[in-house]
Design a protein around this motif. Structure first.
Motif, PDB file in Angstrom:
ATOM      1  N   ASP A  94       0.826  -1.216   0.000  1.00 19.78           N
ATOM      2  CA  ASP A  94       0.000   0.000   0.000  1.00 19.78           C
ATOM      3  C   ASP A  94       0.856   1.260   0.000  1.00 19.78           C
ATOM      4  O   ASP A  94       0.534   2.256   0.639  1.00 19.78           O
ATOM      5  CB  ASP A  94      -0.959   0.021   1.190  1.00 19.78           C
ATOM      6  N   GLY A  95       1.986   1.210  -0.719  1.00 19.31           N
ATOM      7  CA  GLY A  95       2.859   2.367  -0.829  1.00 19.31           C
ATOM      8  C   GLY A  95       3.874   2.506   0.284  1.00 19.31           C
ATOM      9  O   GLY A  95       4.801   3.304   0.188  1.00 19.31           O
ATOM     10  N   VAL A  96       3.716   1.751   1.349  1.00 21.10           N
ATOM     11  CA  VAL A  96       4.649   1.819   2.479  1.00 21.10           C
ATOM     12  C   VAL A  96       5.820   0.877   2.208  1.00 21.10           C
ATOM     13  O   VAL A  96       5.629  -0.306   1.934  1.00 21.10           O
ATOM     14  CB  VAL A  96       3.966   1.427   3.808  1.00 21.10           C
ATOM     15  N   LEU A  97       7.027   1.420   2.252  1.00 19.69           N
ATOM     16  CA  LEU A  97       8.228   0.614   2.093  1.00 19.69           C
ATOM     17  C   LEU A  97       8.589   0.016   3.438  1.00 19.69           C
ATOM     18  O   LEU A  97       8.740   0.735   4.425  1.00 19.69           O
ATOM     19  CB  LEU A  97       9.395   1.462   1.573  1.00 19.69           C
ATOM     20  N   LYS A  98       8.690  -1.312   3.481  1.00 17.69           N
ATOM     21  CA  LYS A  98       9.026  -2.023   4.716  1.00 17.69           C
ATOM     22  C   LYS A  98      10.393  -2.666   4.538  1.00 17.69           C
ATOM     23  O   LYS A  98      10.640  -3.324   3.531  1.00 17.69           O
ATOM     24  CB  LYS A  98       7.979  -3.099   5.000  1.00 17.69           C
ATOM     25  N   MET A  99      11.298  -2.459   5.515  1.00 14.61           N
ATOM     26  CA  MET A  99      12.647  -3.017   5.430  1.00 14.61           C
ATOM     27  C   MET A  99      13.024  -3.691   6.740  1.00 14.61           C
ATOM     28  O   MET A  99      12.570  -3.292   7.804  1.00 14.61           O
ATOM     29  CB  MET A  99      13.666  -1.903   5.134  1.00 14.61           C
ATOM     30  N   GLY A 100      13.872  -4.710   6.624  1.00 13.50           N
ATOM     31  CA  GLY A 100      14.372  -5.413   7.803  1.00 13.50           C
ATOM     32  C   GLY A 100      15.351  -6.490   7.406  1.00 13.50           C
ATOM     33  O   GLY A 100      15.571  -6.749   6.232  1.00 13.50           O
ATOM     34  N   ARG A 101      15.939  -7.138   8.392  1.00 10.71           N
ATOM     35  CA  ARG A 101      16.900  -8.211   8.126  1.00 10.71           C
ATOM     36  C   ARG A 101      16.211  -9.508   7.738  1.00 10.71           C
ATOM     37  O   ARG A 101      16.788 -10.356   7.075  1.00 10.71           O
ATOM     38  CB  ARG A 101      17.809  -8.447   9.342  1.00 10.71           C
ATOM     39  N   GLU A 102      14.948  -9.669   8.148  1.00  5.41           N
ATOM     40  CA  GLU A 102      14.170 -10.852   7.794  1.00  5.41           C
ATOM     41  C   GLU A 102      12.842 -10.418   7.204  1.00  5.41           C
ATOM     42  O   GLU A 102      12.183  -9.518   7.736  1.00  5.41           O
ATOM     43  CB  GLU A 102      13.912 -11.723   9.025  1.00  5.41           C
ATOM     44  N   ALA A 103      12.435 -11.053   6.120  1.00  6.42           N
ATOM     45  CA  ALA A 103      11.148 -10.746   5.504  1.00  6.42           C
ATOM     46  C   ALA A 103      10.032 -11.010   6.500  1.00  6.42           C
ATOM     47  O   ALA A 103      10.023 -12.043   7.175  1.00  6.42           O
ATOM     48  CB  ALA A 103      10.953 -11.588   4.249  1.00  6.42           C
ATOM     49  N   GLY A 104       9.138 -10.078   6.637  1.00  7.01           N
ATOM     50  CA  GLY A 104       8.024 -10.214   7.571  1.00  7.01           C
ATOM     51  C   GLY A 104       8.316  -9.666   8.957  1.00  7.01           C
ATOM     52  O   GLY A 104       7.407  -9.428   9.738  1.00  7.01           O
ATOM     53  N   LYS A 105       9.589  -9.464   9.277  1.00  5.06           N
ATOM     54  CA  LYS A 105       9.980  -8.868  10.561  1.00  5.06           C
ATOM     55  C   LYS A 105      10.589  -7.503  10.275  1.00  5.06           C
ATOM     56  O   LYS A 105      11.795  -7.304  10.340  1.00  5.06           O
ATOM     57  CB  LYS A 105      10.984  -9.766  11.289  1.00  5.06           C
ATOM     58  N   TRP A 106       9.717  -6.552   9.927  1.00  2.00           N
ATOM     59  CA  TRP A 106      10.143  -5.243   9.469  1.00  2.00           C
ATOM     60  C   TRP A 106      10.563  -4.358  10.631  1.00  2.00           C
ATOM     61  O   TRP A 106       9.875  -4.274  11.631  1.00  2.00           O
ATOM     62  CB  TRP A 106       9.036  -4.583   8.654  1.00  2.00           C
ATOM     63  N   THR A 107      11.705  -3.717  10.497  1.00  2.00           N
ATOM     64  CA  THR A 107      12.207  -2.818  11.532  1.00  2.00           C
ATOM     65  C   THR A 107      12.133  -1.359  11.099  1.00  2.00           C
ATOM     66  O   THR A 107      12.220  -0.467  11.927  1.00  2.00           O
ATOM     67  CB  THR A 107      13.662  -3.162  11.901  1.00  2.00           C
ATOM     68  N   VAL A 108      11.970  -1.124   9.796  1.00  2.00           N
ATOM     69  CA  VAL A 108      11.877   0.237   9.274  1.00  2.00           C
ATOM     70  C   VAL A 108      10.680   0.326   8.345  1.00  2.00           C
ATOM     71  O   VAL A 108      10.512  -0.510   7.455  1.00  2.00           O
ATOM     72  CB  VAL A 108      13.159   0.634   8.499  1.00  2.00           C
ATOM     73  N   LEU A 109       9.835   1.319   8.559  1.00  2.00           N
ATOM     74  CA  LEU A 109       8.700   1.595   7.681  1.00  2.00           C
ATOM     75  C   LEU A 109       8.874   3.004   7.127  1.00  2.00           C
ATOM     76  O   LEU A 109       9.096   3.948   7.882  1.00  2.00           O
ATOM     77  CB  LEU A 109       7.378   1.497   8.441  1.00  2.00           C
ATOM     78  N   VAL A 110       8.778   3.144   5.797  1.00  2.00           N
ATOM     79  CA  VAL A 110       8.954   4.446   5.162  1.00  2.00           C
ATOM     80  C   VAL A 110       7.652   4.832   4.471  1.00  2.00           C
ATOM     81  O   VAL A 110       7.146   4.105   3.615  1.00  2.00           O
ATOM     82  CB  VAL A 110      10.117   4.423   4.149  1.00  2.00           C
ATOM     83  N   SER A 111       7.119   5.988   4.840  1.00  2.00           N
ATOM     84  CA  SER A 111       5.871   6.497   4.290  1.00  2.00           C
ATOM     85  C   SER A 111       5.995   6.727   2.784  1.00  2.00           C
ATOM     86  O   SER A 111       7.063   7.112   2.299  1.00  2.00           O
ATOM     87  CB  SER A 111       5.532   7.814   4.994  1.00  2.00           C
ATOM     88  N   PRO A 112       4.908   6.535   2.039  1.00  2.00           N
ATOM     89  CA  PRO A 112       4.943   6.755   0.589  1.00  2.00           C
ATOM     90  C   PRO A 112       5.375   8.180   0.211  1.00  2.00           C
ATOM     91  O   PRO A 112       5.947   8.385  -0.845  1.00  2.00           O
ATOM     92  CB  PRO A 112       3.510   6.500   0.138  1.00  2.00           C
ATOM     93  N   SER A 113       5.110   9.140   1.065  1.00  2.00           N
ATOM     94  CA  SER A 113       5.488  10.523   0.748  1.00  2.00           C
ATOM     95  C   SER A 113       6.967  10.796   0.992  1.00  2.00           C
ATOM     96  O   SER A 113       7.474  11.845   0.606  1.00  2.00           O
ATOM     97  CB  SER A 113       4.649  11.498   1.569  1.00  2.00           C
ATOM     98  N   HIS A 114       7.684   9.854   1.601  1.00  2.00           N
ATOM     99  CA  HIS A 114       9.091  10.067   1.917  1.00  2.00           C
ATOM    100  C   HIS A 114      10.070   9.334   0.999  1.00  2.00           C
ATOM    101  O   HIS A 114      11.265   9.578   1.060  1.00  2.00           O
ATOM    102  CB  HIS A 114       9.371   9.670   3.380  1.00  2.00           C
ATOM    103  N   TRP A 115       9.595   8.410   0.179  1.00  2.00           N
ATOM    104  CA  TRP A 115      10.503   7.746  -0.751  1.00  2.00           C
ATOM    105  C   TRP A 115       9.999   7.938  -2.171  1.00  2.00           C
ATOM    106  O   TRP A 115       8.810   8.068  -2.414  1.00  2.00           O
ATOM    107  CB  TRP A 115      10.708   6.278  -0.419  1.00  2.00           C
ATOM    108  N   ALA A 116      10.971   7.992  -3.122  1.00  2.00           N
ATOM    109  CA  ALA A 116      10.618   8.264  -4.512  1.00  2.00           C
ATOM    110  C   ALA A 116      10.818   7.043  -5.416  1.00  2.00           C
ATOM    111  O   ALA A 116       9.912   6.666  -6.146  1.00  2.00           O
ATOM    112  CB  ALA A 116      11.440   9.436  -5.041  1.00  2.00           C
ATOM    113  N   THR A 117      12.008   6.435  -5.368  1.00  2.00           N
ATOM    114  CA  THR A 117      12.285   5.302  -6.245  1.00  2.00           C
ATOM    115  C   THR A 117      13.085   4.218  -5.528  1.00  2.00           C
ATOM    116  O   THR A 117      13.806   4.494  -4.581  1.00  2.00           O
ATOM    117  CB  THR A 117      13.091   5.719  -7.496  1.00  2.00           C
ATOM    118  N   ILE A 118      12.949   3.001  -6.036  1.00  2.00           N
ATOM    119  CA  ILE A 118      13.758   1.866  -5.592  1.00  2.00           C
ATOM    120  C   ILE A 118      14.386   1.270  -6.847  1.00  2.00           C
ATOM    121  O   ILE A 118      13.677   0.893  -7.776  1.00  2.00           O
ATOM    122  CB  ILE A 118      12.906   0.788  -4.896  1.00  2.00           C
ATOM    123  N   GLU A 119      15.709   1.223  -6.873  1.00  2.00           N
ATOM    124  CA  GLU A 119      16.422   0.634  -8.003  1.00  2.00           C
ATOM    125  C   GLU A 119      17.046  -0.670  -7.524  1.00  2.00           C
ATOM    126  O   GLU A 119      17.905  -0.662  -6.653  1.00  2.00           O
ATOM    127  CB  GLU A 119      17.515   1.574  -8.504  1.00  2.00           C
TER     128      GLU A 119
END
Length: 89
Positions: free
Chosen positions: A25-50
């Motif tokens: 839903d536009g929220v970028l979720k990051m972490g060391r393990e899939a499903g155990k997200w430690t960082v959430l980035v709002s859609p308004s704060h990120w532009a692209t993922i390469e």
């Protein structure tokens, strides 16, 4: 696969293969393990993922290593024909 994240303010950060990520839903979720997200980035704060390919993964891919560019090539099939008819008769 590693990836480069560019934020909406233009700042960019590179992440290695050990960082898992997903977009929901536009929220970028990051972490060391899939499903155990430690960082959430709002859609308004990120532009692209390469996403970058691993060197090992690219060696396993079929095809040649030549890069082809369409830059400067016309995608209009009759473009050259049109150029020939620009003169006043």
């Amino acid at each position: 696969m590693g990836f480069k994240l560019t934020y909406s303010d233009g700042q960019a950060d590179d992440y290695d293969n050990s960082t898992q990520w997903a977009v929901e839903d536009g929220v970028l979720k990051m972490g060391r393990e899939a499903g155990k997200w430690t960082v959430l980035v709002s859609p308004s704060h990120w532009a692209t993922i390469e996403v970058s390919q691993d060197e090992d993964a690219s060696k396993d891919q079929p095809g040649d290593d030549k890069e082809e560019s369409d830059e400067g090539k016309s995608t209009d099939r009759d473009h050259d024909e049109d150029d020939d008819h620009d003169e006043d008769h």
